[in-house]
Design a protein around this motif. Structure first.
Motif, short mmCIF file in Angstrom:
data_model
loop_
_atom_site.label_atom_id
_atom_site.label_comp_id
_atom_site.label_asym_id
_atom_site.label_seq_id
_atom_site.Cartn_x
_atom_site.Cartn_y
_atom_site.Cartn_z
N LEU A 90 0.79 -1.33 -0.02
CA LEU A 90 -0.33 0.43 -0.10
C LEU A 90 1.03 0.92 0.52
O LEU A 90 1.80 1.46 0.61
N TRP A 91 0.54 2.64 -0.90
CA TRP A 91 1.46 3.53 -0.61
C TRP A 91 1.39 4.06 0.56
O TRP A 91 0.10 3.40 1.42
N PRO A 92 2.42 4.40 2.00
CA PRO A 92 2.87 5.15 2.47
C PRO A 92 1.96 6.08 2.87
O PRO A 92 2.38 6.70 1.98
N PRO A 93 1.75 6.64 4.37
CA PRO A 93 1.10 7.53 4.36
C PRO A 93 2.55 8.86 4.66
O PRO A 93 3.51 8.54 4.71
N ASP A 94 1.99 9.66 3.78
CA ASP A 94 2.94 10.48 3.78
C ASP A 94 2.81 12.12 4.71
O ASP A 94 2.44 12.74 5.21
N VAL A 95 4.22 11.25 6.42
CA VAL A 95 4.84 11.35 7.62
C VAL A 95 5.94 12.45 7.15
O VAL A 95 6.58 11.97 6.84
N PRO A 96 5.85 13.74 7.51
CA PRO A 96 7.07 14.55 6.96
C PRO A 96 8.20 14.01 9.18
O PRO A 96 7.32 14.04 9.02
N PRO A 97 8.84 14.45 8.20
CA PRO A 97 10.57 13.42 8.64
C PRO A 97 10.68 14.53 9.79
O PRO A 97 10.18 16.17 10.26
N LEU A 98 10.98 14.50 10.89
CA LEU A 98 10.95 14.93 12.22
C LEU A 98 10.37 15.48 12.86
O LEU A 98 10.03 16.30 13.34
N PRO A 99 8.56 15.04 12.93
CA PRO A 99 8.24 15.41 13.29
C PRO A 99 7.92 16.26 14.76
O PRO A 99 7.28 17.56 15.07
N GLU A 100 9.15 15.50 15.51
CA GLU A 100 8.72 15.96 16.89
C GLU A 100 9.89 17.68 17.00
O GLU A 100 9.90 18.00 18.36
N LEU A 101 10.26 17.52 15.62
CA LEU A 101 11.42 19.04 15.46
C LEU A 101 10.65 19.47 15.31
O LEU A 101 10.35 21.50 14.99
N PHE A 102 10.00 19.60 13.95
CA PHE A 102 9.28 20.10 12.71
C PHE A 102 8.36 19.97 12.87
O PHE A 102 7.71 19.27 12.30
N HIS A 103 7.09 21.28 13.19
CA HIS A 103 5.95 20.75 12.74
C HIS A 103 5.18 20.96 11.89
O HIS A 103 4.33 20.53 11.60
N THR A 104 5.70 21.87 11.13
CA THR A 104 5.02 21.73 9.59
C THR A 104 6.67 22.64 9.12
O THR A 104 7.27 23.54 9.40
N TYR A 105 5.97 22.52 7.81
CA TYR A 105 7.73 22.83 6.77
C TYR A 105 6.76 23.71 5.47
O TYR A 105 5.41 23.73 5.31
N GLY A 106 7.31 24.55 5.53
CA GLY A 106 6.75 25.91 4.26
C GLY A 106 5.86 26.35 4.29
O GLY A 106 4.95 27.17 3.87
N THR A 107 5.67 27.26 6.57
CA THR A 107 4.20 27.67 6.49
C THR A 107 5.55 29.48 7.07
O THR A 107 6.74 28.83 7.58
N PRO A 108 4.89 30.25 7.31
CA PRO A 108 5.55 31.94 7.98
C PRO A 108 5.93 31.16 9.79
O PRO A 108 5.11 29.63 10.00
N PRO A 109 7.30 31.27 9.45
CA PRO A 109 7.29 31.12 11.54
C PRO A 109 6.27 31.53 12.18
O PRO A 109 6.03 32.69 11.91
N LEU A 110 6.48 30.90 13.05
CA LEU A 110 5.46 31.65 14.35
C LEU A 110 6.47 31.88 15.74
O LEU A 110 7.61 32.04 15.84
N PRO A 111 5.27 32.85 16.45
CA PRO A 111 6.43 33.69 17.80
C PRO A 111 6.91 32.10 18.69
O PRO A 111 6.38 31.13 18.46
N PHE A 112 8.21 32.88 19.25
CA PHE A 112 9.68 31.69 20.03
C PHE A 112 9.96 30.84 19.16
O PHE A 112 10.21 30.40 19.26
N GLN A 113 9.58 30.75 17.44
CA GLN A 113 9.59 29.61 16.50
C GLN A 113 11.21 29.53 16.99
O GLN A 113 11.86 30.65 16.57
N MET A 114 12.14 28.82 16.50
CA MET A 114 13.42 28.21 16.82
C MET A 114 14.06 28.32 15.44
O MET A 114 13.88 27.75 14.53
N GLY A 115 15.27 28.72 14.96
CA GLY A 115 16.03 28.16 13.71
C GLY A 115 16.00 29.44 12.54
O GLY A 115 16.66 28.50 11.51
N VAL A 116 14.69 30.06 12.88
CA VAL A 116 14.50 30.74 12.18
C VAL A 116 14.56 32.38 12.26
O VAL A 116 14.83 32.87 12.74
#
Length: 468
Positions: A90-116
């Motif tokens: 079956l096709w695997p679910p499209d789970v983003p890598p390292l979800p415990e570190l990166f909540h979303t990809y390609g979205t505007p940064p949120l207040p207090f977000q690190m690394g951006v």
């Protein structure tokens, strides 16, 4: 002979032969046509659908070319043998890598977000003009393979920059362009051939670094840090066979202290004595909010044991995915080979835009503006936290582009961060940076993307998330 139910849309723009091909292929893939089943002849299929035999022949020939069917001459056309649909994965679910570190990809940064870096202070108009010029130049280049080590102009500009800003004298031939920090660490590990060895890392340390070493089958020995940075003597006692050490001597990630000169010299002496390597992660370069940044560790290296890694993710934008390695002279040949075969430099348009950004002085001016802005936002955050006066949050230190707060032991920092997400805030749990069995509990509050007009609200919401 197997019959296939096919409906043709004669008003569609898709050719009839393509419609027949897709209908038969779908029947094969869904199991409605079994392997070995004989398909209707060209004549029968054409009569059934009211099309010419040539149209059916084109559809069948495409099925044969793509190995969905087998032509047997006068014996007709049969469905090719293959795994049954029930046995196909079956096709695997499209789970983003390292979800415990990166909540979303390609979205505007949120207040207090690190690394951006700052979203609202990014020089969009200037960067758009620079990038457009670089894209036009790249489009006009000969259709031949570019230098896998990176754009010569960018390598020249980086060599000049690190010489001035980081005290690191090097030749452009020692500079290798990579796809961000992750690409640079992968390039270094491959070129050093340290897969399967042991490495010293700081505790706490950047989670991506630990994950990268794990993927390379490198055993990690976590070494505590103190006010002087990595405790080199402790690291040597814990892992005498280490082939590698990865450190953040300029501004420790995430606690912010600068490695003292005595510790730097001790680490270099260990590397020479043990024939080991040091990777210097200079993730913020000269972007230090108070005082002047200390010179790069590699500037003290006269034995060719330090690999200096830099990135433009936190100083310009992580969208670039552009980093670099300054390698010892003796390793330039091997680094070039690895670039050519396994890790070529990113697109020339991106490299050209950063080269112009550096060459025209935009980069230095941008860093100066960001230093003033981030220092102002950090001070505003400290004042906002003090006004809230939460018993659940205690300011411990300022570090790099963040403020560190400790939390109550009765509630995990991971849970507090999860609660904060419901308010649209993105603090980073300090425990995720720790290797020790009893990690520190606290939050890293990035200062780069704070709207000072709403800062009081952010602090109240964070205090609410940290409360029982």
């Amino acid at each position: 002979m197997t019959t296939v139910s096919i409906h043709l849309d004669r008003a569609a723009r898709m050719p009839l032969a393509t419609q027949i091909y897709r209908a038969v292929r779908d029947a094969i893939e869904t199991g409605r046509l079994d392997p070995g089943a004989k398909l209707p002849s060209w004549r029968d299929m054409a009569a059934q659908l009211g099309v010419s035999r040539g149209t059916v022949r084109v559809a069948y020939q495409r099925l044969i070319d793509e190995q969905f069917a087998v032509g047997a001459g006068a014996a007709g056309t049969r469905v090719a043998e293959g795994p049954s649909p029930s046995s196909a994965p079956l096709w695997p679910p499209d789970v983003p890598p390292l979800p415990e570190l990166f909540h979303t990809y390609g979205t505007p940064p949120l207040p207090f977000q690190m690394g951006v870096p700052s979203q609202d202070a990014f020089p969009f108009k200037l960067w758009s003009r620079v990038f457009a010029r670089a894209a036009r130049r790249a489009a006009a280049l000969p259709v031949s393979y570019p230098d896998p080590r990176g754009d010569p102009q960018l390598r020249k500009e980086i060599a000049a920059y690190v010489g001035i800003a980081r005290g690191l004298r090097c030749s452009p031939a020692q500079v290798f362009i990579a796809a961000g920090y992750s690409g640079a660490i992968g390039l270094a590990v491959r070129a050093l051939q340290v897969e399967g060895s042991r490495a010293l890392i700081e505790d706490p340390s950047f989670p991506i670094t630990r994950k990268a070493l794990d993927l390379a089958s490198i055993t990690v020995t976590a070494v505590p840090v103190d006010a002087e940075g990595l405790d080199v003597a402790s690291g040597v006692r814990r892992a005498q066979d280490a082939a590698l050490a990865i450190v953040t001597p300029g501004q420790h990630a995430p606690l912010g202290m600068t490695m003292s000169l005595s510790r730097r010299l001790a680490l270099l002496a260990w590397a020479r004595r043990s024939d080991a390597w040091i990777i210097e992660d200079d993730y913020l370069s000269e972007l230090q909010l108070t005082g002047r940044a200390a010179p790069a560790l590699a500037s003290l290296d006269h034995g060719g044991r330090v690999l200096h890694i830099g990135s433009f993710s936190k100083t310009i934008s992580p969208v670039l995915r552009l980093g670099f390695v300054v390698a010892p002279i003796e390793l330039t040949g091997r680094f070039g080979d690895v670039c050519a075969c396994l890790a070529p430099a990113p697109a020339l348009a991106l490299q050209g835009s950063v080269a112009e950004f550096l060459r025209e002085g935009h980069y230095i001016r941008h860093l100066r503006r960001m230093k003033r802005l981030y220092a102002s936002r950090r001070q505003a955050l400290l004042e906002g936290l003090a006004q809230v006066g939460s018993e659940s949050l205690k300011v411990e230190a300022t570090a790099g582009l963040a403020v560190i707060v400790s939390t109550k032991a009765s509630l995990s920092d991971v849970e507090i961060a999860r609660r904060a997400r419901s308010f649209g805030l993105a603090p980073s749990p300090l425990s995720q940076w720790c290797v020790r069995s009893q990690p520190w509990q606290g939050l890293l509050l990035g200062v780069t993307n704070l709207d000072t007009r709403r800062l009081a609200q952010y602090c109240r919401q964070l205090a609410e998330a940290a409360a029982q």
